[in-house]
Design a protein around this motif. Structure first.
Motif, PDB file in Angstrom:
ATOM      1  N   LYS A  17     -28.804  31.037  34.799  1.00 26.93           N
ATOM      2  CA  LYS A  17     -29.342  31.242  33.458  1.00 26.93           C
ATOM      3  C   LYS A  17     -28.682  32.484  32.873  1.00 26.93           C
ATOM      4  O   LYS A  17     -28.390  33.440  33.589  1.00 26.93           O
ATOM      5  N   SER A  18     -28.464  32.486  31.591  1.00 22.51           N
ATOM      6  CA  SER A  18     -27.858  33.616  30.910  1.00 22.51           C
ATOM      7  C   SER A  18     -28.637  34.894  31.168  1.00 22.51           C
ATOM      8  O   SER A  18     -29.860  34.887  31.204  1.00 22.51           O
ATOM      9  N   SER A  19     -27.920  36.002  31.303  1.00 25.40           N
ATOM     10  CA  SER A  19     -28.581  37.296  31.469  1.00 25.40           C
ATOM     11  C   SER A  19     -29.310  37.705  30.194  1.00 25.40           C
ATOM     12  O   SER A  19     -30.147  38.600  30.209  1.00 25.40           O
ATOM     13  N   TYR A  20     -29.017  37.045  29.079  1.00 25.92           N
ATOM     14  CA  TYR A  20     -29.716  37.317  27.824  1.00 25.92           C
ATOM     15  C   TYR A  20     -31.059  36.593  27.758  1.00 25.92           C
ATOM     16  O   TYR A  20     -31.858  36.859  26.879  1.00 25.92           O
ATOM     17  N   SER A  21     -31.302  35.662  28.669  1.00 28.47           N
ATOM     18  CA  SER A  21     -32.564  34.929  28.693  1.00 28.47           C
ATOM     19  C   SER A  21     -33.646  35.780  29.343  1.00 28.47           C
ATOM     20  O   SER A  21     -33.373  36.559  30.251  1.00 28.47           O
ATOM     21  N   THR A  22     -34.867  35.603  28.897  1.00 29.75           N
ATOM     22  CA  THR A  22     -35.997  36.295  29.505  1.00 29.75           C
ATOM     23  C   THR A  22     -36.900  35.261  30.147  1.00 29.75           C
ATOM     24  O   THR A  22     -36.818  34.071  29.847  1.00 29.75           O
ATOM     25  N   ALA A  23     -37.758  35.726  31.014  1.00 27.02           N
ATOM     26  CA  ALA A  23     -38.664  34.799  31.708  1.00 27.02           C
ATOM     27  C   ALA A  23     -39.583  34.071  30.732  1.00 27.02           C
ATOM     28  O   ALA A  23     -39.974  32.935  30.975  1.00 27.02           O
ATOM     29  N   ASP A  24     -39.920  34.719  29.624  1.00 30.19           N
ATOM     30  CA  ASP A  24     -40.817  34.087  28.674  1.00 30.19           C
ATOM     31  C   ASP A  24     -40.088  33.495  27.469  1.00 30.19           C
ATOM     32  O   ASP A  24     -40.707  33.062  26.518  1.00 30.19           O
ATOM     33  N   GLY A  25     -38.755  33.464  27.520  1.00 30.69           N
ATOM     34  CA  GLY A  25     -37.972  32.913  26.414  1.00 30.69           C
ATOM     35  C   GLY A  25     -38.131  31.417  26.298  1.00 30.69           C
ATOM     36  O   GLY A  25     -38.046  30.702  27.294  1.00 30.69           O
ATOM     37  N   PRO A  26     -38.383  30.912  25.086  1.00 36.39           N
ATOM     38  CA  PRO A  26     -38.652  29.484  24.934  1.00 36.39           C
ATOM     39  C   PRO A  26     -37.388  28.621  24.853  1.00 36.39           C
ATOM     40  O   PRO A  26     -37.473  27.415  24.988  1.00 36.39           O
ATOM     41  N   ASN A  27     -36.233  29.184  24.650  1.00 34.92           N
ATOM     42  CA  ASN A  27     -35.033  28.380  24.410  1.00 34.92           C
ATOM     43  C   ASN A  27     -33.903  28.778  25.340  1.00 34.92           C
ATOM     44  O   ASN A  27     -32.934  29.411  24.921  1.00 34.92           O
ATOM     45  N   CYS A  28     -33.999  28.445  26.605  1.00 34.84           N
ATOM     46  CA  CYS A  28     -32.980  28.825  27.572  1.00 34.84           C
ATOM     47  C   CYS A  28     -32.270  27.589  28.129  1.00 34.84           C
ATOM     48  O   CYS A  28     -32.886  26.540  28.298  1.00 34.84           O
ATOM     49  N   VAL A  29     -31.004  27.759  28.384  1.00 35.19           N
ATOM     50  CA  VAL A  29     -30.258  26.722  29.076  1.00 35.19           C
ATOM     51  C   VAL A  29     -29.735  27.320  30.367  1.00 35.19           C
ATOM     52  O   VAL A  29     -29.592  28.531  30.512  1.00 35.19           O
ATOM     53  N   GLU A  30     -29.447  26.441  31.318  1.00 37.43           N
ATOM     54  CA  GLU A  30     -28.869  26.844  32.592  1.00 37.43           C
ATOM     55  C   GLU A  30     -27.613  26.013  32.807  1.00 37.43           C
ATOM     56  O   GLU A  30     -27.514  24.892  32.310  1.00 37.43           O
ATOM     57  N   VAL A  31     -26.659  26.573  33.545  1.00 37.40           N
ATOM     58  CA  VAL A  31     -25.429  25.857  33.840  1.00 37.40           C
ATOM     59  C   VAL A  31     -25.182  25.844  35.347  1.00 37.40           C
ATOM     60  O   VAL A  31     -25.616  26.750  36.063  1.00 37.40           O
TER      61      VAL A  31
END
Length: 67
Positions: A17-31
């Motif tokens: 997951k992007s380092s810009y994503s947070t645990a409570d972020g609603p819009n995250c993608v993973e690769v």
């Protein structure tokens, strides 16, 4: 193209997951990187469908996003 690995394939993939994503972020993608493609999935639905992108297309996307 969408792919949905199952069973052992799911366990073998290393999703990032992007380092810009947070645990409570609603819009995250993973690769996850595979030999022939980069797989993209919605972090909220990890068992859902994956989008498979060729390495050249992924590199182009990352270069464009970083600009």
């Amino acid at each position: 193209m969408t792919v949905k690995p199952s069973g052992e394939d799911l366990l073998a993939l290393a999703w990032v997951k992007s380092s810009y994503s947070t645990a409570d972020g609603p819009n995250c993608v993973e690769v996850a990187h595979t030999p022939g493609a980069v797989l993209v999935r919605d972090s909220k639905r990890p068992e859902g469908a994956r989008l498979a992108v060729g390495p050249d297309a992924w590199n182009g996307f990352v270069a464009h996003a970083a600009a």
